[in-house]
Write a protein that holds these residues in place. Structure first.
Motif, PDB file in Angstrom:
ATOM      1  N   ALA A 117       0.862  -1.185   0.000  1.00 27.11           N
ATOM      2  CA  ALA A 117       0.000   0.000   0.000  1.00 27.11           C
ATOM      3  C   ALA A 117       0.892   1.228   0.000  1.00 27.11           C
ATOM      4  CB  ALA A 117      -0.923  -0.002   1.219  1.00 27.11           C
ATOM      5  N   GLU A 118       0.295   2.376  -0.285  1.00 29.07           N
ATOM      6  CA  GLU A 118       1.091   3.601  -0.331  1.00 29.07           C
ATOM      7  C   GLU A 118       1.401   4.113   1.067  1.00 29.07           C
ATOM      8  OE1 GLU A 118       2.454   4.690  -3.104  1.00 29.07           O
ATOM      9  OE2 GLU A 118       1.467   3.003  -4.081  1.00 29.07           O
ATOM     10  N   ALA A 119       0.370   4.153   1.950  1.00 30.95           N
ATOM     11  CA  ALA A 119       0.509   4.686   3.308  1.00 30.95           C
ATOM     12  C   ALA A 119       1.192   6.052   3.268  1.00 30.95           C
ATOM     13  CB  ALA A 119       1.245   3.691   4.203  1.00 30.95           C
ATOM     14  N   GLU A 120       2.030   6.353   4.286  1.00 36.62           N
ATOM     15  CA  GLU A 120       2.592   7.703   4.363  1.00 36.62           C
ATOM     16  C   GLU A 120       3.878   7.852   3.566  1.00 36.62           C
ATOM     17  OE1 GLU A 120       3.060   5.422   6.524  1.00 36.62           O
ATOM     18  OE2 GLU A 120       5.098   5.551   7.288  1.00 36.62           O
ATOM     19  N   ALA A 121       4.439   6.752   3.062  1.00 32.60           N
ATOM     20  CA  ALA A 121       5.748   6.817   2.413  1.00 32.60           C
ATOM     21  C   ALA A 121       5.712   6.412   0.937  1.00 32.60           C
ATOM     22  CB  ALA A 121       6.746   5.931   3.167  1.00 32.60           C
ATOM     23  N   GLY A 122       4.535   6.134   0.393  1.00 33.16           N
ATOM     24  CA  GLY A 122       4.454   5.710  -0.996  1.00 33.16           C
ATOM     25  C   GLY A 122       5.135   4.389  -1.254  1.00 33.16           C
ATOM     26  N   TYR A 123       4.957   3.435  -0.352  1.00 38.57           N
ATOM     27  CA  TYR A 123       5.699   2.165  -0.389  1.00 38.57           C
ATOM     28  C   TYR A 123       5.555   1.433  -1.730  1.00 38.57           C
ATOM     29  CZ  TYR A 123       6.194   2.462   4.718  1.00 38.57           C
ATOM     30  OH  TYR A 123       6.511   2.853   5.985  1.00 38.57           O
ATOM     31  N   TRP A 124       4.309   1.177  -2.130  1.00 38.05           N
ATOM     32  CA  TRP A 124       4.119   0.297  -3.276  1.00 38.05           C
ATOM     33  C   TRP A 124       4.551   0.968  -4.576  1.00 38.05           C
ATOM     34  CZ3 TRP A 124       4.526  -4.451  -3.629  1.00 38.05           C
ATOM     35  CH2 TRP A 124       4.066  -5.176  -4.737  1.00 38.05           C
ATOM     36  N   HIS A 125       4.275   2.255  -4.688  1.00 42.27           N
ATOM     37  CA  HIS A 125       4.733   2.977  -5.876  1.00 42.27           C
ATOM     38  C   HIS A 125       6.260   2.917  -5.967  1.00 42.27           C
ATOM     39  CE1 HIS A 125       4.917   6.072  -8.991  1.00 42.27           C
ATOM     40  NE2 HIS A 125       5.856   6.672  -8.267  1.00 42.27           N
ATOM     41  N   LYS A 126       6.926   3.136  -4.852  1.00 45.97           N
ATOM     42  CA  LYS A 126       8.389   3.058  -4.846  1.00 45.97           C
ATOM     43  C   LYS A 126       8.858   1.653  -5.226  1.00 45.97           C
ATOM     44  CE  LYS A 126       9.377   6.772  -1.529  1.00 45.97           C
ATOM     45  NZ  LYS A 126       9.788   7.121  -0.154  1.00 45.97           N
ATOM     46  N   ALA A 127       8.207   0.637  -4.685  1.00 39.89           N
ATOM     47  CA  ALA A 127       8.615  -0.742  -4.972  1.00 39.89           C
ATOM     48  C   ALA A 127       8.520  -1.037  -6.469  1.00 39.89           C
ATOM     49  CB  ALA A 127       7.753  -1.718  -4.179  1.00 39.89           C
ATOM     50  N   MET A 128       7.441  -0.616  -7.093  1.00 41.11           N
ATOM     51  CA  MET A 128       7.272  -0.880  -8.523  1.00 41.11           C
ATOM     52  C   MET A 128       8.290  -0.099  -9.364  1.00 41.11           C
ATOM     53  SD  MET A 128       4.917  -3.189  -8.897  1.00 41.11           S
ATOM     54  CE  MET A 128       5.871  -3.891  -7.538  1.00 41.11           C
ATOM     55  N   ARG A 129       8.606   1.115  -8.931  1.00 38.08           N
ATOM     56  CA  ARG A 129       9.612   1.897  -9.653  1.00 38.08           C
ATOM     57  C   ARG A 129      11.009   1.310  -9.452  1.00 38.08           C
ATOM     58  NH1 ARG A 129       9.325   6.052 -13.054  1.00 38.08           N
ATOM     59  NH2 ARG A 129      10.769   7.342 -11.839  1.00 38.08           N
ATOM     60  N   LEU A 130      11.282   0.786  -8.260  1.00 42.42           N
ATOM     61  CA  LEU A 130      12.607   0.232  -7.987  1.00 42.42           C
ATOM     62  C   LEU A 130      12.870  -1.025  -8.811  1.00 42.42           C
ATOM     63  CD1 LEU A 130      12.701   0.815  -4.128  1.00 42.42           C
ATOM     64  CD2 LEU A 130      14.216   1.872  -5.813  1.00 42.42           C
ATOM     65  N   ARG A 131      11.819  -1.736  -9.203  1.00 41.42           N
ATOM     66  CA  ARG A 131      12.010  -2.911 -10.072  1.00 41.42           C
ATOM     67  C   ARG A 131      12.729  -2.521 -11.355  1.00 41.42           C
ATOM     68  NH1 ARG A 131       7.219  -6.760 -11.519  1.00 41.42           N
ATOM     69  NH2 ARG A 131       6.296  -4.835 -12.288  1.00 41.42           N
ATOM     70  N   GLU A 132      12.427  -1.313 -11.837  1.00 41.64           N
ATOM     71  CA  GLU A 132      13.015  -0.850 -13.094  1.00 41.64           C
ATOM     72  C   GLU A 132      14.431  -0.312 -12.911  1.00 41.64           C
ATOM     73  OE1 GLU A 132      10.346   2.159 -14.406  1.00 41.64           O
ATOM     74  OE2 GLU A 132       8.564   0.897 -14.154  1.00 41.64           O
ATOM     75  N   ARG A 133      14.800   0.005 -11.666  1.00 44.09           N
ATOM     76  CA  ARG A 133      16.062   0.705 -11.422  1.00 44.09           C
ATOM     77  C   ARG A 133      17.118  -0.161 -10.751  1.00 44.09           C
ATOM     78  NH1 ARG A 133      14.890   6.700  -9.279  1.00 44.09           N
ATOM     79  NH2 ARG A 133      17.114   6.751  -9.760  1.00 44.09           N
ATOM     80  N   VAL A 134      16.745  -1.381 -10.370  1.00 42.35           N
ATOM     81  CA  VAL A 134      17.690  -2.281  -9.701  1.00 42.35           C
ATOM     82  C   VAL A 134      17.788  -3.550 -10.540  1.00 42.35           C
ATOM     83  CG1 VAL A 134      18.263  -3.476  -7.558  1.00 42.35           C
ATOM     84  CG2 VAL A 134      17.025  -1.299  -7.473  1.00 42.35           C
ATOM     85  N   PRO A 135      18.742  -3.634 -11.459  1.00 42.95           N
ATOM     86  CA  PRO A 135      18.811  -4.762 -12.402  1.00 42.95           C
ATOM     87  C   PRO A 135      18.989  -6.127 -11.730  1.00 42.95           C
ATOM     88  CG  PRO A 135      20.231  -2.954 -13.114  1.00 42.95           C
ATOM     89  CD  PRO A 135      19.762  -2.613 -11.742  1.00 42.95           C
ATOM     90  N   SER A 136      19.555  -6.156 -10.529  1.00 40.29           N
ATOM     91  CA  SER A 136      19.808  -7.439  -9.874  1.00 40.29           C
ATOM     92  C   SER A 136      18.557  -8.078  -9.294  1.00 40.29           C
ATOM     93  CB  SER A 136      20.843  -7.259  -8.762  1.00 40.29           C
ATOM     94  OG  SER A 136      20.409  -6.285  -7.818  1.00 40.29           O
TER      95      SER A 136
END
Length: 649
Positions: free
Chosen positions: A151-170
């Motif tokens: 969920a997003e909650a106060e820190a935008g958790y899920w949005h960050k997680a989905m974006r990090l998939r694209e930015r962390v090749p490992s």
């Protein structure tokens, strides 16, 4: 003496520690005999065998004392660790691979932490960092799996997680943790490469590690990031042995037992919340209460804190000084807090006034400790029953060496050792010393040439063997070569009845290098002028160079995510205020009548942006020169489109 910590047993204290002689008594038995546990996995195995159905974790879904919490027993926690470790193993995580964790406080965080350490290397992440820094941390660790809040909650958790998939090749997989109040099936189909945490765990055995891994004490258990609010975060490596030692030593020094209950308000991405507040407690059978997903940042938790104490009967209270200051404004309203036998703080020096206020209001003496990421969360502890003045952080842990050395001309640790009673930089060697940073260059900077950890903390030893802290070496205000301890100013300002929090920093000065300035927040409903506070402090600070040039009242004191006063932001604010005053005087002398005053803004963590009216290049050049003489890094623009002249220190 019978060993209370023999193989297969949970940690127990041998006897109460009340003096440095008691610490030496612990050291009389070899550490290997007293601490046979080799890994955090073994620690939880022993705790589950000893405590079984006893409650290990209590999660408060809301801040209402009457609401029913979620509870896990020691047996459930250990079973969940197995299932989590086995899930990660099935996803291809090897013992040298990292699993990153992007979660708020919750029960599942403990599965990610301890199951992650059983399978590989766990990397707790501060969810309030931006995506650039999160991606940099994960890439530095080579993260293979990300466990994230769904969920997003106060820190935008899920949005960050989905974006990090694209930015962390490992990354090979993202594991989604459903919020505790999410109805089954509400999330719908998950994206490819995303696994539901509950479903993934359920498919794994809960009675063993499928990998059959034999974890050595030297195996790396976790990467904790230090810094990160400004500049590039560094990844500190913790071994299993270092973390286990922190837990064992904390139990010995505090006398923790299965009769204890604690409320852990520290974030679980931070070493204080993970090791001294969680691992140490769980190693001894303590019930650990997690006060909602947002912990003590939850205003309702703070407002209801004493009622929550009455409901859950914690035997200890642990919080940073800024949180204690906020709690001191929360009335008891008849709540029974008699269960609390031990109150402890750390992370920042405690002001004498705050300590006295807390004792006066609640009858609780505040014991201080020293902890740091580089020592797996804890370095010194003031045990229950040992009463010291504010600034006394207690005895070094058993089997720990401590030195106090003078600073050299650059403000670093020298090799000149100082006698008891004389303040200098604190150095350590200890079994819970970290295994260095991922970057060897950072590791080299952390140690002296002869292998001592240079903490950056300033302190002195008293005749009873207790360490007293006076501040951080980097926070010293250097005025014309004179070292000013900001705590002298802060303690004086804290003594004013209208002041809730106080901090002093150095402001840039063209002649003295730095001059002291102070910042304060006020008690609710209090009113006082800045001139009155300045006069109050000046009368109580004896050294003329240490008398602050100004006192500024703030609506909010800048703090880190664990509640420390964040001095880099105050230093930048001091630079902005000084630059603004300097440029206003320059405009008075040089600018044509009616010329708009310059804007002075932050431009990154250590530079200012100065905007002057379009076309006023001569004024821009004069401003850049003036700021360079002041020693302030600044980018001066003659319009709003980027033509600039650089002023540098």
């Amino acid at each position: 003496m019978t060993n209370p910590n023999a193989a297969g047993r949970p940690f127990r204290s041998a006897f109460p520690v009340r003096s440095v002689a008691d610490v030496r008594r612990i050291e009389a038995v070899p550490l290997a005999e007293q601490m046979p546990v080799r890994s955090t996995y073994e620690l939880f195995r022993n705790a589950a065998a000893a405590f079984g159905d006893k409650t290990a974790l209590t999660f408060l879904r809301t801040a209402e004392p009457g609401d029913e919490p979620l509870r896990w027993s020691y047996a459930q926690l250990f079973e969940g660790m197995h299932r989590t470790a086995n899930l990660l193993h099935a996803l291809g995580l090897r013992p040298t691979d990292a699993v990153s964790v992007l979660l708020p406080a919750c029960l599942e965080y403990h599965l990610a932490l301890w199951g992650g350490e059983a399978a590989g290397i766990v990397q707790p992440l501060n969810p309030l960092l931006n995506e650039d820094k999160l991606a940099a941390l994960m890439n530095a660790a080579g993260a293979r799996v990300l466990i994230a809040w769904g969920a997003e909650a106060e820190a935008g958790y899920w949005h960050k997680a989905m974006r990090l998939r694209e930015r962390v090749p490992s990354l090979v997989a993202v594991v989604r943790v459903a919020p505790h109040d999410e109805p089954p099936g509400a999330a719908g189909p998950l994206p490819e490469g995303v696994i539901d945490f509950a479903e993934g765990r359920a498919a794994q055995p809960g009675d063993r590690l499928v990998s059959g891994r034999d974890i050595a004490p030297t195996d790396i258990a976790a990467y904790f990031h230090t810094g990160g609010t400004t500049g590039d975060p560094k990844l500190a490596r913790h071994s299993h042995g270092a973390q286990v030692f922190s837990a064992w030593a904390s139990v010995q020094m505090q006398g923790l037992s299965s009769a204890d209950v604690s409320i852990n308000g520290f974030p679980l991405f931070h070493v204080a919340g993970v090791l001294p507040a969680s691992l140490a407690s769980l190693s001894a059978g303590v019930e650990v209460v997690i006060p909602t997903t947002t912990l003590l940042r939850n205003r309702d938790v703070m407002c209801n804190y004493w009622r929550l104490v009455e409901r859950y009967r914690p035997t200890s209270l642990s919080a940073v000084p800024t949180v204690l200051a906020a709690l001191a404004d929360v009335p008891l309203d008849g709540a029974d807090i008699s269960s609390i036998r031990y109150c402890r703080t750390g992370a920042a020096p405690l002001s004498p006034e705050l300590g006295a206020r807390f004792e006066r209001l609640y009858g609780l003496h505040v014991h201080e400790s020293l902890g740091m990421t580089e020592m797996a969360g804890i370095s010194t502890i003031t045990p229950p029953g040992v009463i010291g003045p504010a600034g006394c952080v207690g005895f070094p842990l058993p089997f720990t060496q401590l030195r106090i050395v003078a600073l050299d001309e650059r403000g670093n640790a020298s090799d000149r050792e100082l006698p008891a009673g004389e303040a200098g930089m604190v150095l350590f060697k200890s079994p819970n010393l970290f295994s260095g940073f991922i970057d060897p260059a950072d590791t080299a900077k952390a140690f002296t040439a002869d292998g001592w950890l240079a903490t950056g903390d300033m302190g002195w030893l008293d005749g009873e063997g207790r360490l007293h802290l006076t501040g951080r070496a980097k926070d010293l205000i250097i005025r014309s070569g004179h070292n000013i301890d900001p705590k002298v100013i802060e303690d004086a300002l804290d003594a004013h009845p209208a002041v809730q929090l106080a901090a002093a920093v150095g402001a840039p000065d063209a002649y003295a290098g730095e001059v002291p300035v102070a910042y304060a927040t006020l008690m609710p409903g209090a009113s006082v002028t800045e001139d009155e506070l300045l006069a109050f402090v000046a009368a109580r600070v004896d050294e003329a160079p240490a008398k602050p040039k100004r006192v500024t009242v703030l609506e909010r004191m800048p703090t880190t995510n664990v509640g420390k006063i964040f001095k880099p932001e105050l230093r930048q604010l001091a630079a902005i205020d000084t630059a603004r005053s300097l440029l206003q005087a320059l405009w008075h002398d040089k600018a044509p009548a009616g010329t708009a005053l310059p804007q002075v803004l932050a431009d990154g963590p250590d530079r200012l942006l100065v905007r002057v009216p379009a076309g006023a290049q001569a004024l821009a050049d004069a401003a850049a020169d003036a700021l360079a003489r002041l020693g302030v890094k600044a980018r001066v623009t003659a319009d709003l489109h980027g033509d600039s002249t650089e002023g540098a220190a």
